[in-house]
Design an enzyme around this catalytic site. Structure first.
Site, PDB file in Angstrom:
ATOM      1  N   MET A  50     -12.078   4.152  -0.296  1.00 38.27           N
ATOM      2  CA  MET A  50     -12.773   4.397   1.094  1.00 38.27           C
ATOM      3  C   MET A  50     -13.513   5.857   1.246  1.00 38.27           C
ATOM      4  O   MET A  50     -13.101   6.748   1.760  1.00 38.27           O
ATOM      5  CB  MET A  50     -11.786   4.513   2.259  1.00 38.27           C
ATOM      6  CG  MET A  50     -11.317   2.734   2.516  1.00 38.27           C
ATOM      7  SD  MET A  50      -9.625   2.734   3.258  1.00 38.27           S
ATOM      8  CE  MET A  50      -8.622   3.134   1.842  1.00 38.27           C
TER       9      MET A  50
ATOM     10  N   MET B 188     -11.205  -6.382   5.210  1.00 36.39           N
ATOM     11  CA  MET B 188     -10.538  -5.466   6.420  1.00 36.39           C
ATOM     12  C   MET B 188     -10.372  -5.908   7.466  1.00 36.39           C
ATOM     13  O   MET B 188     -11.249  -6.579   8.155  1.00 36.39           O
ATOM     14  CB  MET B 188     -11.373  -4.346   6.133  1.00 36.39           C
ATOM     15  CG  MET B 188     -11.465  -3.263   4.920  1.00 36.39           C
ATOM     16  SD  MET B 188     -10.106  -2.720   4.110  1.00 36.39           S
ATOM     17  CE  MET B 188      -9.168  -1.959   5.697  1.00 36.39           C
TER      18      MET B 188
ATOM     19  N   MET C 220      -8.840   7.846   0.345  1.00 39.14           N
ATOM     20  CA  MET C 220      -9.793   8.396   1.455  1.00 39.14           C
ATOM     21  C   MET C 220     -10.468   9.564   1.381  1.00 39.14           C
ATOM     22  O   MET C 220      -9.650  10.616   0.929  1.00 39.14           O
ATOM     23  CB  MET C 220      -8.886   8.286   2.833  1.00 39.14           C
ATOM     24  CG  MET C 220      -8.227   6.942   2.975  1.00 39.14           C
ATOM     25  SD  MET C 220      -7.158   6.950   4.569  1.00 39.14           S
ATOM     26  CE  MET C 220      -6.708   5.234   4.431  1.00 39.14           C
TER      27      MET C 220
ATOM     28  N   SER D 214       0.791  -1.150  -0.003  1.00 39.79           N
ATOM     29  CA  SER D 214      -0.075   0.145  -0.106  1.00 39.79           C
ATOM     30  C   SER D 214       0.922   1.503  -0.004  1.00 39.79           C
ATOM     31  O   SER D 214       1.712   1.430   0.896  1.00 39.79           O
ATOM     32  CB  SER D 214      -1.016   0.094   1.290  1.00 39.79           C
ATOM     33  OG  SER D 214      -1.152   1.392   1.404  1.00 39.79           O
TER      34      SER D 214
ATOM     35  N   HIS E 232      -8.357   1.127  -3.786  1.00 40.92           N
ATOM     36  CA  HIS E 232      -9.262   0.995  -2.746  1.00 40.92           C
ATOM     37  C   HIS E 232      -9.981   2.060  -2.352  1.00 40.92           C
ATOM     38  O   HIS E 232      -9.458   3.066  -1.638  1.00 40.92           O
ATOM     39  CB  HIS E 232      -8.545   0.490  -1.401  1.00 40.92           C
ATOM     40  CG  HIS E 232      -9.037  -0.079  -0.311  1.00 40.92           C
ATOM     41  ND1 HIS E 232      -8.784  -0.282   0.872  1.00 40.92           N
ATOM     42  CD2 HIS E 232     -10.459   0.083   0.013  1.00 40.92           C
ATOM     43  CE1 HIS E 232      -9.523  -0.379   1.926  1.00 40.92           C
ATOM     44  NE2 HIS E 232     -10.861  -0.277   1.440  1.00 40.92           N
TER      45      HIS E 232
ATOM     46  N   ASP F  89      -6.283  -6.707   4.302  1.00 45.02           N
ATOM     47  CA  ASP F  89      -5.758  -5.604   4.261  1.00 45.02           C
ATOM     48  C   ASP F  89      -6.119  -4.872   5.622  1.00 45.02           C
ATOM     49  O   ASP F  89      -7.055  -4.787   6.351  1.00 45.02           O
ATOM     50  CB  ASP F  89      -6.698  -4.565   3.376  1.00 45.02           C
ATOM     51  CG  ASP F  89      -6.094  -3.239   3.340  1.00 45.02           C
ATOM     52  OD1 ASP F  89      -5.135  -2.971   3.855  1.00 45.02           O
ATOM     53  OD2 ASP F  89      -6.764  -2.218   2.827  1.00 45.02           O
TER      54      ASP F  89
ATOM     55  N   HIS G 169      -1.343  -1.454  -4.335  1.00 46.14           N
ATOM     56  CA  HIS G 169      -2.598  -1.196  -3.428  1.00 46.14           C
ATOM     57  C   HIS G 169      -2.840   0.542  -3.265  1.00 46.14           C
ATOM     58  O   HIS G 169      -1.689   1.057  -2.642  1.00 46.14           O
ATOM     59  CB  HIS G 169      -2.582  -1.959  -2.181  1.00 46.14           C
ATOM     60  CG  HIS G 169      -3.911  -1.777  -1.470  1.00 46.14           C
ATOM     61  ND1 HIS G 169      -4.978  -2.515  -1.769  1.00 46.14           N
ATOM     62  CD2 HIS G 169      -4.212  -0.975  -0.362  1.00 46.14           C
ATOM     63  CE1 HIS G 169      -5.952  -2.226  -0.790  1.00 46.14           C
ATOM     64  NE2 HIS G 169      -5.610  -1.336  -0.203  1.00 46.14           N
TER      65      HIS G 169
ATOM     66  N   ASP H 222      -4.715   3.431  -1.735  1.00 43.95           N
ATOM     67  CA  ASP H 222      -5.720   3.829  -0.590  1.00 43.95           C
ATOM     68  C   ASP H 222      -6.334   5.142  -0.840  1.00 43.95           C
ATOM     69  O   ASP H 222      -5.614   6.004  -0.760  1.00 43.95           O
ATOM     70  CB  ASP H 222      -5.190   3.687   0.862  1.00 43.95           C
ATOM     71  CG  ASP H 222      -5.225   1.915   1.310  1.00 43.95           C
ATOM     72  OD1 ASP H 222      -6.167   1.353   1.187  1.00 43.95           O
ATOM     73  OD2 ASP H 222      -3.986   1.935   1.629  1.00 43.95           O
TER      74      ASP H 222
END
Ligand code: DX5
Ligand code: ZN
Length: 236
Positions: A85, A154, A54, A25, A83, A192, A50, A52
């Site tokens: 979020m 998760m 957010m 990540s 991913h 993850d 990966h 992330d």
């Protein structure tokens, strides 16, 4: 699905049949040296990257978005996973596919029409992935399993790198692996959060294929290569 995405996903899927793999990540990477940090991970044997994303709404933190996902795409030929979020992922999922994410993974908790969203991701040229928070029962995604190429379990409450692995996640991975076998499906099982050399063994033993590692991959204790070696030693 775009031809390159199809190829990158298939390469990943096949590699994971022989041996579980690590997806670094970039959340914990040095953003000033992101290209180098990705190249180091790739040289060390990473099988995917990966990313992330957010939004400060779905999770209490803001990270990175479309321009960085696009830059990561240009930096590697490994499969890139976004991913998401974020609340209302249906507003941005196709844009992440267009930016070059091969896998776009969305939270079951964040959207009302999950089936429609996963179909839209596939139509936008990416592989749909689905994920769920530690408190969400696995049954919430049973109906969509045939639509996805990846299910992400998760193992921390999303929002931050460097949190402690929630041990009850191991049984969830095992249950998902059993469900996959029972239904004759072929999605990748990814885990993850809190993956370290100390926690990775049982997670792999429970049937996961792909392990996300942020703070265990990028830290001041060792090089990316040495950290990757340590993680690999954790599952023999
Ligand atoms: C958590 C993110 C993870 C995180 C993992 O909200 O989705 O991908 O970066 O970080 P570590 O490996 O440090 O737990
Ligand atoms: Zn993540």
């Amino acid at each position: 699905m775009s031809a390159d995405t199809h190829r990158r996903y298939e390469v990943l899927r096949e590699r994971l049949r022989t041996r579980p793999g690590v997806a670094p990540s970039i959340l914990s990477a040095d953003f000033l040296r992101l290209g180098v940090q990705i190249a180091e991970a790739e040289a060390a044997g990473a099988v995917a990257i990966h990313v992330d994303v957010m939004d400060g709404r779905f999770v209490p933190n803001i990270s990175i978005g479309l321009p960085v996902a696009g830059a990561v795409r240009r930096a590697t030929d490994l499969a890139v996973e976004a991913h998401l979020m974020i609340v209302e992922p249906e507003r941005y999922a196709e844009a992440f596919a267009q930016a070059g994410a091969d896998i776009v993974t969305v939270h079951v908790e964040a959207t009302t029409h999950l089936n429609r969203l996963l179909t839209a991701i596939r139509e936008a040229g990416a592989v749909p992935g689905v994920t769920l928070n530690p408190a969400t029962p696995l049954v919430m995604l049973e109906e969509v399993l045939p639509l996805v190429g990846l299910v992400l379990v998760m193992s921390v409450n999303p929002g931050f790198g460097g949190q402690r692995y929630l041990p009850e996640s191991t049984a969830r991975v095992a249950a998902l692996a059993a469900l996959r076998a029972e239904r004759g499906l072929d999605f990748i099982i990814e885990v993850d959060g809190g993956i370290t050399a100390a926690t990775i063994g049982p997670v792999v033993g429970a049937g996961s294929d792909l392990l996300v590692a942020g703070s265990a991959m990028y830290n001041a204790n060792g090089s990316v290569a040495a950290n990757m070696e340590r993680l690999r030693d954790g599952f023999g």
